[in-house]
Structure formats: structure tokens, C-alpha cells
Design a protein around this motif. Structure first.
Motif, PDB file in Angstrom:
ATOM      1  N   GLY A   7       0.660  -1.418   0.063  1.00 53.34           N
ATOM      2  CA  GLY A   7       0.068  -0.025   0.158  1.00 53.34           C
ATOM      3  C   GLY A   7       0.766   1.235   0.220  1.00 53.34           C
ATOM      4  O   GLY A   7       0.416   2.542  -0.376  1.00 53.34           O
ATOM      5  N   ASN A   8       1.826   1.311   0.460  1.00 53.48           N
ATOM      6  CA  ASN A   8       3.077   2.436   0.410  1.00 53.48           C
ATOM      7  C   ASN A   8       3.130   2.823  -1.043  1.00 53.48           C
ATOM      8  O   ASN A   8       3.389   4.125  -1.350  1.00 53.48           O
ATOM      9  CB  ASN A   8       4.367   2.308   0.918  1.00 53.48           C
ATOM     10  N   ALA A   9       3.005   1.972  -1.817  1.00 49.93           N
ATOM     11  CA  ALA A   9       3.134   2.527  -3.322  1.00 49.93           C
ATOM     12  C   ALA A   9       2.214   3.492  -3.857  1.00 49.93           C
ATOM     13  O   ALA A   9       2.209   3.981  -4.982  1.00 49.93           O
ATOM     14  CB  ALA A   9       3.103   1.025  -4.318  1.00 49.93           C
ATOM     15  N   ILE A  10       1.241   3.342  -3.082  1.00 54.18           N
ATOM     16  CA  ILE A  10      -0.015   4.490  -3.732  1.00 54.18           C
ATOM     17  C   ILE A  10      -0.280   5.412  -2.574  1.00 54.18           C
ATOM     18  O   ILE A  10      -1.436   5.835  -2.575  1.00 54.18           O
ATOM     19  CB  ILE A  10      -1.299   3.391  -4.048  1.00 54.18           C
ATOM     20  N   LEU A  45      -0.673  -2.183  -9.722  1.00 51.28           N
ATOM     21  CA  LEU A  45      -0.699  -1.033 -10.570  1.00 51.28           C
ATOM     22  C   LEU A  45      -0.941  -1.234 -12.220  1.00 51.28           C
ATOM     23  O   LEU A  45      -1.231  -0.475 -12.865  1.00 51.28           O
ATOM     24  CB  LEU A  45       0.551  -0.021 -10.385  1.00 51.28           C
ATOM     25  N   ASP A  46      -0.856  -2.673 -12.383  1.00 48.90           N
ATOM     26  CA  ASP A  46      -0.985  -2.999 -13.992  1.00 48.90           C
ATOM     27  C   ASP A  46      -2.403  -3.104 -14.242  1.00 48.90           C
ATOM     28  O   ASP A  46      -2.814  -3.415 -15.548  1.00 48.90           O
ATOM     29  CB  ASP A  46      -0.085  -4.170 -14.255  1.00 48.90           C
ATOM     30  N   VAL A  51      -5.398  -1.485  -8.020  1.00 50.68           N
ATOM     31  CA  VAL A  51      -6.492  -2.386  -7.294  1.00 50.68           C
ATOM     32  C   VAL A  51      -5.696  -2.712  -5.876  1.00 50.68           C
ATOM     33  O   VAL A  51      -4.434  -2.943  -6.027  1.00 50.68           O
ATOM     34  CB  VAL A  51      -6.650  -3.807  -8.130  1.00 50.68           C
ATOM     35  N   GLY A  52      -6.356  -2.579  -4.820  1.00 50.44           N
ATOM     36  CA  GLY A  52      -5.755  -2.960  -3.516  1.00 50.44           C
ATOM     37  C   GLY A  52      -6.624  -4.045  -3.016  1.00 50.44           C
ATOM     38  O   GLY A  52      -7.790  -4.179  -2.895  1.00 50.44           O
TER      39      GLY A  52
END
Length: 87
Positions: A7-10, A45-46, A51-52
Motif C-alpha cells: 500500500g505504500n506504493a499508492i 498497478l498494472d 487495485v488494492g
């Protein structure tokens, strides 16, 4: 093949959608009942958009799609989404 992130990526996307730091917010999965911080989401992210998924059962918790500069957010996978805790 889709790349798995946490989740840190978003974090920036969540901040722009919710207006505050959300990786420390706790969400409860509506499918399995697991509660965890949004930083622990399994993020892809693809997909068309972001989508989480639940780290426990892989259910879709949140989908964020941007269309013409407007973020469309579906959080129906959460049974609850609590305020972020102060850092």
C-alpha cells in the motif's frame, strides 16, 4: 504478469483521493474480517487503475481509476475504514 506492491506504493494516490495521509488508516475486509493498515494492502498497478487487495484473503478492497482527471473510487470491499493514526 502483474507486479505486486504494498500500500505504500499508492500513498500519493490515497492522499490525493482522501485529502490526508492514509497508509496508517485501518481497513477491515468485508470478506474475511481481517483488519490492517492500508500500507499492508496488496497493490496491483498494472490493472485498469489501481487495485488494492486484502493481504489475508486476496479480496478486492479498493479500486481507484482516473478518468479525465477525476478519481473514481470504489471502497466497497471494506466493512470499515478507520481514520489514520497520527504519525
Amino acid at each position: 504478469m502483474m507486479s505486486l506492491l504494498d500500500g505504500n506504493a499508492i500513498a500519493g494516490t490515497l492522499r490525493s483521493v482522501f485529502g490526508k495521509e492514509m497508509t496508517t488508516a485501518v481497513g477491515t475486509c468485508a470478506t474475511c474480517g481481517e483488519s490492517s493498515r492500508l500500507a499492508e494492502l496488496r497493490v496491483y498497478l498494472d490493472a485498469p487503475g489501481v487495485v488494492g487487495r486484502c493481504a489475508n484473503c486476496e479480496s478486492v478492497l479498493v479500486v481507484i481509476v482516473e478518468n479525465r482527471g477525476i478519481a473514481c473510487v470504489d471502497v466497497s470491499g471494506f466493512a470499515a475504514l478507520d481514520q489514520p493514526t497520527p504519525v
